[in-house]
Design an enzyme around this catalytic site. Structure first.
Site, short mmCIF file in Angstrom:
data_model
loop_
_atom_site.label_atom_id
_atom_site.label_comp_id
_atom_site.label_asym_id
_atom_site.label_seq_id
_atom_site.Cartn_x
_atom_site.Cartn_y
_atom_site.Cartn_z
N ASN A 9 0.87 -1.18 0.00
CA ASN A 9 0.00 0.00 0.00
C ASN A 9 0.91 1.23 0.00
O ASN A 9 1.53 1.54 1.01
CB ASN A 9 -0.87 -0.04 1.26
CG ASN A 9 -1.68 1.23 1.47
OD1 ASN A 9 -1.76 2.07 0.58
ND2 ASN A 9 -2.25 1.37 2.66
N TRP A 10 0.97 1.88 -1.15
CA TRP A 10 1.90 3.03 -1.26
C TRP A 10 1.33 4.29 -0.60
O TRP A 10 2.03 5.29 -0.47
CB TRP A 10 2.20 3.30 -2.74
CG TRP A 10 3.22 2.37 -3.32
CD1 TRP A 10 3.75 1.26 -2.73
CD2 TRP A 10 3.86 2.49 -4.60
NE1 TRP A 10 4.68 0.67 -3.57
CE2 TRP A 10 4.76 1.41 -4.73
CE3 TRP A 10 3.76 3.39 -5.66
CZ2 TRP A 10 5.55 1.22 -5.87
CZ3 TRP A 10 4.54 3.20 -6.80
CH2 TRP A 10 5.43 2.11 -6.89
N LYS A 11 0.05 4.27 -0.23
CA LYS A 11 -0.57 5.46 0.39
C LYS A 11 -0.34 6.68 -0.52
O LYS A 11 -0.31 6.53 -1.74
CB LYS A 11 -0.04 5.66 1.81
CG LYS A 11 -0.12 4.37 2.63
CD LYS A 11 0.15 4.55 4.08
CE LYS A 11 0.02 3.18 4.77
NZ LYS A 11 0.15 3.26 6.20
N HIS A 91 -9.35 1.12 5.12
CA HIS A 91 -8.06 1.31 5.81
C HIS A 91 -8.26 2.26 6.98
O HIS A 91 -9.05 3.20 6.90
CB HIS A 91 -7.03 1.87 4.82
CG HIS A 91 -5.65 1.85 5.39
ND1 HIS A 91 -5.21 2.81 6.29
CD2 HIS A 91 -4.62 0.99 5.24
CE1 HIS A 91 -3.97 2.52 6.65
NE2 HIS A 91 -3.58 1.42 6.02
N GLU A 93 -6.61 4.63 8.04
CA GLU A 93 -6.37 6.05 7.72
C GLU A 93 -7.60 6.68 7.07
O GLU A 93 -7.88 7.86 7.25
CB GLU A 93 -5.12 6.19 6.84
CG GLU A 93 -3.86 5.98 7.67
CD GLU A 93 -2.66 5.45 6.91
OE1 GLU A 93 -2.65 5.51 5.67
OE2 GLU A 93 -1.73 4.96 7.58
N GLU A 161 -5.11 -5.06 10.72
CA GLU A 161 -4.09 -4.04 10.91
C GLU A 161 -4.34 -3.29 12.22
O GLU A 161 -5.17 -2.36 12.26
CB GLU A 161 -4.14 -3.02 9.76
CG GLU A 161 -3.86 -3.63 8.40
CD GLU A 161 -3.32 -2.57 7.45
OE1 GLU A 161 -2.19 -2.75 6.98
OE2 GLU A 161 -4.00 -1.58 7.19
N GLY A 167 2.86 2.07 10.74
CA GLY A 167 3.86 3.13 10.60
C GLY A 167 4.60 3.47 11.87
O GLY A 167 5.27 4.50 11.94
N SER A 207 3.67 -2.25 10.27
CA SER A 207 5.12 -2.36 10.51
C SER A 207 5.72 -3.71 10.12
O SER A 207 6.62 -4.21 10.80
CB SER A 207 5.43 -2.02 11.97
OG SER A 207 5.08 -0.67 12.25
N GLY A 228 2.96 -1.13 4.17
CA GLY A 228 3.02 0.28 3.78
C GLY A 228 4.46 0.68 3.44
O GLY A 228 4.95 0.43 2.34
N GLY A 229 5.13 1.27 4.42
CA GLY A 229 6.47 1.84 4.20
C GLY A 229 7.44 0.91 3.49
O GLY A 229 8.16 1.33 2.58
P1 PGA Z 1 3.12 0.19 7.51
O1 PGA Z 1 1.64 0.42 6.96
O2 PGA Z 1 3.63 -1.09 6.90
O3 PGA Z 1 3.90 1.37 7.02
O4 PGA Z 1 3.04 0.10 8.99
C1 PGA Z 1 0.75 -0.66 6.80
C2 PGA Z 1 -0.58 -0.18 6.26
O5 PGA Z 1 -1.05 0.88 6.66
O6 PGA Z 1 -1.19 -0.85 5.42
#
Ligand code: PGA
Length: 248
Positions: A9-11, A91, A93, A161, A167, A207, A228-229
């Site tokens: 997930n590149w956000k 998600h 977010e 999640e 993050g 993470s 994500g990251g």
């Molecule tokens: P993260 O994000 O791997 O950067 O913790 C995961 C996500 O939000 O899908």
């Protein structure tokens, strides 16, 4: 058996130059027996989907309607038209930044199915909820509200999640992840065709890094990760995909 899925997930990250990372993944994992998904920002979905190879492309959100007066939104049909196969819905977010409710997430998942997309439905507790011992109740409520009845292994992926792990570099203990996934599998089986619930891919997210991926993938009922990251650079994501390929 659920399919193994490594989802990135590149956000709100990535410009045209970032498409090179997807090309590297496609070359590196040409013969992979796990599913690999990148969800870039909506601006890159069409170009990402044009890249040759086996990397699947998804959106990060969709509107519940097919079209209409919804400035700034993207429909599931539009994502499918661009070549996407998946879309993330719910998600944390989006639930936080856009006050999305489980009811809306449910409708987005239905829209995804209608457009022929696989819905990656996200759920997870906050730290406060975990510390109060409410994790299972929260997961049950989000699952009941967000996953439409009739979900199939072919059109639904559930991503667990924990909000506090996203993050932050913090993750639950491996036991806690396994317990949450076992609870989710059981809950899905109580609401859907048992065989479908047992065939659905359950992802852990929050993470995930090259250093913890193997241990996470070794857990029961963990069929992959939503990353994500560590999905932004092909080098890091490749290490995670390789750990998933090696898991049994
Ligand atoms: P993260 O994000 O791997 O950067 O913790 C995961 C996500 O939000 O899908």
């Amino acid at each position: 058996m659920p399919r193994k899925l490594a989802a990135g997930n590149w956000k709100m990250n990535g410009v045209k130059a970032s498409l090179g990372e997807i090309r590297i993944l496609a070359e590196t994992h040409a013969g992979s027996d796990v599913d690999i998904l990148i969800c870039p920002p909506a601006t890159l979905v069409a170009q990402a989907a044009d890249i040759e190879g086996n990397i699947r492309i998804g959106g990060q959100d969709c509107h519940a309607n097919k079209s209409g007066a919804h400035t700034g939104d993207t429909s599931a049909e539009m994502l499918a038209d661009c070549g996407a196969n998946y879309v993330i819905v719910g998600h944390s977010e989006r639930r936080t930044d856009h006050s999305e409710t489980s009811e809306q997430v449910h409708d987005k998942a239905l829209a995804a199915w209608d457009a022929g997309l696989i819905a990656v439905i996200c759920i997870g507790e906050t730290l406060d909820e975990r510390e109060k011992g409410e994790t299972n109740q929260v997961l049950a409520k989000q699952l009941a509200g967000s996953v439409p009845i009739g979900a199939l292994a072919a059109n639904t992926v559930v991503a667990y999640e924990p909000v506090w792990a996203i993050g932050t570099g913090k993750i639950p203990s491996f036991d806690e992840i396994a317990q949450a996934h076992s609870f989710i599998r059981g809950f899905l089986a109580s609401q859907n065709e048992t065989s479908e619930a047992h065939g659905m891919s359950l992802l852990y997210g929050g993470s995930v890094k090259p250093s913890n991926a193997s241990d996470i993938f070794a857990l029961n009922n963990v069929d992959g990760a939503l990353v994500g990251g560590a999905s932004l650079k092909a080098k890091d994501f490749t290490a995670i995909i390789t750990a998933l390929e090696a898991s049994t």
